[in-house]
Every structure is written in structure tokens, then in C-alpha cells.
Design a protein around this motif. Structure first.
Motif, PDB file in Angstrom:
ATOM      1  N   SER A   7      20.940 -23.227  42.153  1.00  0.00           N
ATOM      2  CA  SER A   7      21.467 -23.544  43.479  1.00  0.00           C
ATOM      3  C   SER A   7      21.669 -25.043  43.674  1.00  0.00           C
ATOM      4  O   SER A   7      22.617 -25.473  44.328  1.00  0.00           O
ATOM      5  CB  SER A   7      20.518 -23.018  44.562  1.00  0.00           C
ATOM      6  N   ALA A   8      20.782 -25.848  43.083  1.00  0.00           N
ATOM      7  CA  ALA A   8      20.846 -27.292  43.274  1.00  0.00           C
ATOM      8  C   ALA A   8      21.708 -28.002  42.245  1.00  0.00           C
ATOM      9  O   ALA A   8      22.055 -29.171  42.421  1.00  0.00           O
ATOM     10  CB  ALA A   8      19.436 -27.880  43.247  1.00  0.00           C
ATOM     11  N   GLY A   9      22.053 -27.330  41.144  1.00  0.00           N
ATOM     12  CA  GLY A   9      22.833 -27.958  40.099  1.00  0.00           C
ATOM     13  C   GLY A   9      22.571 -27.302  38.759  1.00  0.00           C
ATOM     14  O   GLY A   9      21.803 -26.333  38.654  1.00  0.00           O
ATOM     15  N   THR A  10      23.203 -27.806  37.737  1.00  0.00           N
ATOM     16  CA  THR A  10      23.109 -27.233  36.391  1.00  0.00           C
ATOM     17  C   THR A  10      22.062 -27.982  35.574  1.00  0.00           C
ATOM     18  O   THR A  10      22.049 -29.217  35.555  1.00  0.00           O
ATOM     19  CB  THR A  10      24.466 -27.314  35.684  1.00  0.00           C
ATOM     20  N   ILE A  11      21.198 -27.234  34.900  1.00  0.00           N
ATOM     21  CA  ILE A  11      20.218 -27.859  34.012  1.00  0.00           C
ATOM     22  C   ILE A  11      20.360 -27.276  32.611  1.00  0.00           C
ATOM     23  O   ILE A  11      20.750 -26.125  32.436  1.00  0.00           O
ATOM     24  CB  ILE A  11      18.769 -27.698  34.517  1.00  0.00           C
ATOM     25  N   GLU A  12      20.055 -28.101  31.625  1.00  0.00           N
ATOM     26  CA  GLU A  12      20.058 -27.675  30.237  1.00  0.00           C
ATOM     27  C   GLU A  12      18.645 -27.236  29.841  1.00  0.00           C
ATOM     28  O   GLU A  12      17.655 -27.680  30.424  1.00  0.00           O
ATOM     29  CB  GLU A  12      20.512 -28.826  29.337  1.00  0.00           C
ATOM     30  N   TYR A  13      18.567 -26.373  28.850  1.00  0.00           N
ATOM     31  CA  TYR A  13      17.259 -25.937  28.380  1.00  0.00           C
ATOM     32  C   TYR A  13      17.357 -25.501  26.934  1.00  0.00           C
ATOM     33  O   TYR A  13      18.426 -25.161  26.433  1.00  0.00           O
ATOM     34  CB  TYR A  13      16.708 -24.798  29.249  1.00  0.00           C
ATOM     35  N   GLU A  14      16.219 -25.530  26.266  1.00  0.00           N
ATOM     36  CA  GLU A  14      16.103 -25.005  24.908  1.00  0.00           C
ATOM     37  C   GLU A  14      15.378 -23.681  24.974  1.00  0.00           C
ATOM     38  O   GLU A  14      14.379 -23.547  25.694  1.00  0.00           O
ATOM     39  CB  GLU A  14      15.359 -25.982  24.008  1.00  0.00           C
ATOM     40  N   ASP A  15      15.862 -22.702  24.238  1.00  0.00           N
ATOM     41  CA  ASP A  15      15.256 -21.376  24.220  1.00  0.00           C
ATOM     42  C   ASP A  15      15.206 -20.912  22.772  1.00  0.00           C
ATOM     43  O   ASP A  15      16.249 -20.695  22.145  1.00  0.00           O
ATOM     44  CB  ASP A  15      16.079 -20.407  25.078  1.00  0.00           C
ATOM     45  N   THR A  16      14.003 -20.769  22.240  1.00  0.00           N
ATOM     46  CA  THR A  16      13.880 -20.384  20.835  1.00  0.00           C
ATOM     47  C   THR A  16      14.169 -18.917  20.602  1.00  0.00           C
ATOM     48  O   THR A  16      14.387 -18.499  19.462  1.00  0.00           O
ATOM     49  CB  THR A  16      12.460 -20.683  20.319  1.00  0.00           C
ATOM     50  N   GLY A  17      14.165 -18.104  21.676  1.00  0.00           N
ATOM     51  CA  GLY A  17      14.335 -16.669  21.507  1.00  0.00           C
ATOM     52  C   GLY A  17      13.118 -16.054  20.838  1.00  0.00           C
ATOM     53  O   GLY A  17      12.063 -16.670  20.705  1.00  0.00           O
ATOM     54  N   GLY A  18      13.267 -14.812  20.436  1.00  0.00           N
ATOM     55  CA  GLY A  18      12.166 -14.127  19.775  1.00  0.00           C
ATOM     56  C   GLY A  18      11.446 -13.166  20.696  1.00  0.00           C
ATOM     57  O   GLY A  18      11.650 -13.159  21.912  1.00  0.00           O
ATOM     58  N   ASP A  19      10.592 -12.336  20.105  1.00  0.00           N
ATOM     59  CA  ASP A  19       9.902 -11.281  20.844  1.00  0.00           C
ATOM     60  C   ASP A  19       8.462 -11.634  21.201  1.00  0.00           C
ATOM     61  O   ASP A  19       7.753 -10.811  21.780  1.00  0.00           O
ATOM     62  CB  ASP A  19       9.897  -9.993  20.013  1.00  0.00           C
TER      63      ASP A  19
END
Length: 275
Positions: A7-19
Motif C-alpha cells: 500500500s505504501a510502495g514497492t519493496i524488493e526482497y530475497e526469497d530462497t524458496g523451499g519447503d
């Protein structure tokens, strides 16, 4: 690098994925997700690790709504909702927003880990935190601050990154943290707005809310911290119903920089515990 529009803006993130179990890592002021790079590399082997870059001055996209600490609290909660994350272990170092998130929005959290962070009345924390506040209130102050931190011989001063770590952070990493503030006036505006809208009673309120956070909680504190008073670690652990304290030697505030292997091991053991 994925990003998400909040809602306030766009942020970047890292996501390693996995279970594996989901771990969300939150960083501090004038840092980005890379402060967690060594811990993330360790935990990703058996956990899904997610590390957003919050609008603390090292972010690369200006916010649509000027950030404040209270707004960042809501952004973190919205981030968890938008990614539909459940049973999250929320971990934060340096800043104190995770305390308010846990107190106000516990529904997606399974565990909380507070790592050498702002707490109680230590807000803004230490001399560097107070200098940031002065810089944000002074015309041209943020630019002067960033120019000073940009000088490599001065980075180990006790009013700068030297207050946060016992060991030098690689210059390439620090340059990445400072580049948005050095190059983008809109990022400097975001940073000034954040720094001039600190609500001094936020973390005192959060502390009262944490008394009701009846889920596993780990407090990790550095014995040589120059920013976060050592008694605050014990106070946090004692007010959390399932809190416990681990103190780390040979480290200052940025334990992910000074003792990343130990911190990753502590988090892995904490997450694996049966409660």
C-alpha cells in the motif's frame, strides 16, 4: 530480485524458496537485506528464508507514502499477508519494529527472535541513533552524514559503523547501503521523514504488548554492544511469556556481521525445538 507492491510502495526482497520452516529476516536503519547475507546462506539449506529491504535509507525505490516507523510496522504485516506466510519465525536485528508487529499482528507468527535491537526507551538508540535524528532535522544534514560515512577511513568511527560491529564490514557492502542516499534525493526525503517521525513511546507500548505474545521467543544480545544496553536483552526475555536470552561474546549490534555462523546455529536450534 523479486519485488512486491504494498500500500505504501514497492519493496524488493530475497526469497530462497523451499519447503523448510519459513524465516523472515528484518534489518536496521541504513542497511538492507545484505546485512543477513551470511546467515541467509547458512539457513537456506533447510529453511525458506525471506529478507525484504525496508524503506530505511538503503532502499532503491522511493515510497508513495512517506515512511514512518508506524508505517513500516504495517508494511511488515502487509508483506506477510500478501505472501500468505504462516507459521513464520520473525527475526529482527538493530531496529525494533518486530516488537510492535508481534504485539499487534501475531496471527502469522510462530516464533519471534529479537537480535540486539532497539527496545524500551533506547529509541533512537545510542549516540549514532541520536545523530541520525539530528541530521534528519537539520537542513542538509542527511547529505552531510552520508558524505561522512562514505569516507572509508571514517567508517570505523564510534559514531558510525564502528559502533555497530567489531570487525569491518566489506566496503562493497557498505557502499551498497549508502548508494541510494548518496544518489537519490527521493530516498533522502524518505529517510528524513522516517527520522523525524519517531514516536518515542512506540517501543514502550510494544513491550506491554509482548507480555501477551505467548509463543516461543529468543532474545540474542551482544555482550560488547555499544548501542543496545545489555540489561535490555534480559528485560525483553523476562517480559516475553516464553522468552529466553542468549548472550553472544565478541560481537556488537550487528551480530549477523560479527558472529553469523553462531547466530545461524542459534536460530536453527530455536526453530527446531519442540514446544
Amino acid at each position: 530480485m523479486p519485488d512486491i507492491e504494498l500500500s505504501a510502495g514497492t519493496i524488493e526482497y530475497e526469497d530462497t524458496g523451499g519447503d523448510g520452516p519459513t524465516v523472515v529476516l528484518l534489518h536496521g536503519l541504513v542497511h538492507d537485506r545484505t546485512v543477513w547475507r551470511k546467515v541467509l546462506a547458512d539457513l537456506r539449506t533447510d529453511h525458506r528464508v525471506i529478507a525484504p529491504t525496508l524503506p530505511y535509507g538503503a532502499h532503491r525505490r522511493p515510497m508513495r507514502r512517506p515512511p514512518t516507523p508506524d508505517l513500516v510496522n504495517e508494511m511488515v504485516a502487509e508483506f506477510l499477508d500478501r505472501l500468505d506466510l504462516t507459521d513464520v519465525t520473525l527475526v529482527e536485528n538493530d531496529c525494533g519494529r518486530a516488537q510492535t508487529v508481534a504485539a499487534r499482528h501475531p496471527e502469522r507468527l510462530a516464533r519471534l527472535a529479537l537480535v540486539a535491537c532497539e527496545a524500551f526507551d533506547n529509541y533512537p538508540p545510542g549516540l549514532p541513533g541520536k545523530l541520525i535524528g539530528v541530521a534528519c532535522r537539520t537542513p542538509g544534514g542527511v547529505s552531510a552524514l552520508v558524505r561522512t560515512l562514505g569516507l572509508k577511513p571514517l567508517r570505523r568511527l564510534p559514531v558510525g559503523i564502528g559502533a555497530l560491529t567489531k570487525r569491518p564490514v566489506p566496503d562493497a557492502v557498505v557502499d551498497g547501503w549508502l548508494r541510494p542516499l548518496r544518489t537519490d534525493p527521493a530516498i533522502r526525503r524518505d529517510f528524513r521523514h522516517y527520522g523525524t517521525h519517531v514516536r518515542r513511546d512506540e517501543l514502550l507500548e510494544a513491550a506491554q504488548g509482548l507480555r501477551r505474545f505467548d509463543r516461543p521467543a529468543l532474545v540474542v544480545w551482544a555482550t560488547e554492544d555499544l548501542m543496545m544496553p545489555r540489561p535490555h536483552g534480559r528485560r525483553l526475555a523476562e517480559l516475553l511469556p516464553q522468552g529466553r536470552l542468549v548472550e553472544v561474546e565478541d560481537a556488537r549490534t550487528l551480530i549477523p556481521e560479527d558472529q553469523p555462523e553462531l547466530l545461524a546455529s542459534l536460530l536453527r536450534e530455536f526453530i527446531a525445538e519442540k514446544h
